[in-house]
Design an enzyme around this catalytic site. Structure first.
Site, PDB file in Angstrom:
ATOM      1  N   ARG A   1      37.555  -6.815 -21.827  1.00 55.88           N
ATOM      2  CA  ARG A   1      37.913  -7.770 -20.776  1.00 55.88           C
ATOM      3  C   ARG A   1      39.182  -7.314 -20.052  1.00 55.88           C
ATOM      4  O   ARG A   1      39.282  -7.431 -18.831  1.00 55.88           O
ATOM      5  CB  ARG A   1      38.105  -9.172 -21.362  1.00 55.88           C
TER       6      ARG A   1
ATOM      7  N   CYS B   1      46.840 -14.367 -21.425  1.00 59.56           N
ATOM      8  CA  CYS B   1      45.477 -14.098 -21.912  1.00 59.56           C
ATOM      9  C   CYS B   1      44.551 -14.514 -20.780  1.00 59.56           C
ATOM     10  O   CYS B   1      44.795 -14.160 -19.628  1.00 59.56           O
ATOM     11  CB  CYS B   1      45.197 -14.850 -23.211  1.00 59.56           C
TER      12      CYS B   1
END
Length: 280
Positions: A180, A236
């Site tokens: 990711r 994040c």
């Protein structure tokens, strides 16, 4: 004592000094938001109360602010008080195992000024594996007053993140998985990649091969590429999986650590913000 406690410590506390203890169940699934509450109603640690990531530990998402914005802290403090927590209460939080949701509540309580908050290592799964009692009885706790003592310097907003990037005056880390981070996959958001300049420190690396929290000395090794003299801003996807890294950095001796609550989901909500897909 350490923020991380084991099942025997909790069992002893429950049996011998339960009056100043509140246990909080925060099990949750991002792909099934009602799953955590359902499993709590089926079975939980005796005395535990349930808090929900979306309903209790976050505000509703808006145009900006990310997918899990910080809750209104006055409302949060009222909820915390209603489940029997004040500043004299020992709080123990557990997840299904060692997941990110327990750390999110730990961070919120730390941000709110609470000094005595712990995570149950191994979570509910380990508790059950060790043969400890569980129940489906709902706990009724006496409400208390929780007064906010906000640690304002524990948070960085998007303007501060941009300034730090432009002046190279802080280290930004991204706590998501490597694919990711590199933009190879993105299951949740319209854009893939990471905030330019962010270094990748996957949050699950704070756990050992058995899935337990690493000891402080091993956590220090986990972040050996970072300087303790630098300001560290942790991000994040939406300010949840960053929280285990915040906890781990503090345990490893880093003093100037901030959470960027909006994280990547907030960053990409501004069309003008660029994203990066190469290693930083």
């Amino acid at each position: 004592m350490s923020v991380i406690i084991n099942d025997e410590w909790l069992k002893d506390k429950m049996e011998n000094t339960p009056d100043d203890l509140v246990v909080v169940d925060v099990r949750f699934q991002l792909t099934d938001p009602e799953a955590g509450r359902k499993v709590y109603l089926e079975s939980h640690i005796p005395g535990a109360v349930y808090l929900d990531l979306n309903k209790d530990l976050s505000a509703k998402p808006g145009k900006h602010g990310g997918n899990h914005p910080l809750p209104d802290m006055d409302i949060f403090s009222a909820k915390i008080g209603n489940i029997g927590i004040d500043h004299d209460t020992t709080v123990v939080i557990y997840d299904q195992n060692n997941e990110m949701f327990a750390s999110r509540l730990w961070w919120l309580l730390y941000y709110a000024g609470h000094e005595n908050v712990h995570l149950l290592d191994g979570g509910f799964d380990h508790w059950v594996q060790q043969g400890h009692e569980v129940t489906d009885e709902i706990t009724n706790l006496t409400a208390k007053e929780f007064r906010l003592k906000l640690r304002e310097n524990e948070v960085a907003n998007i303007e501060q993140v941009k300034e730090k990037i432009n002046t190279n005056s802080a280290t930004l880390i991204d706590s998501r998985g490597r694919d990711r981070y590199l933009g190879k996959t993105e299951p949740l958001y319209a854009k893939a990649g990471h905030i330019p300049g962010a270094k990748n420190f996957f949050w699950k690396n704070v756990l050992d091969e058995e899935g337990k929290w690493k000891k402080d000395v091993n956590l220090e090794g986990n972040f050996s590429d970072l300087s303790k003299d630098d300001e560290i801003i942790v991000s994040c996807g939406s300010g949840v999986s960053a929280c285990p890294n915040v906890l781990a950095l503090k345990a490893a001796g880093f003093k100037n650590v901030k959470l960027y609550p909006g994280s990547f989901s907030d960053w990409i909500s501004y069309e003008e913000n660029e994203v990066e897909t190469k290693e930083e």
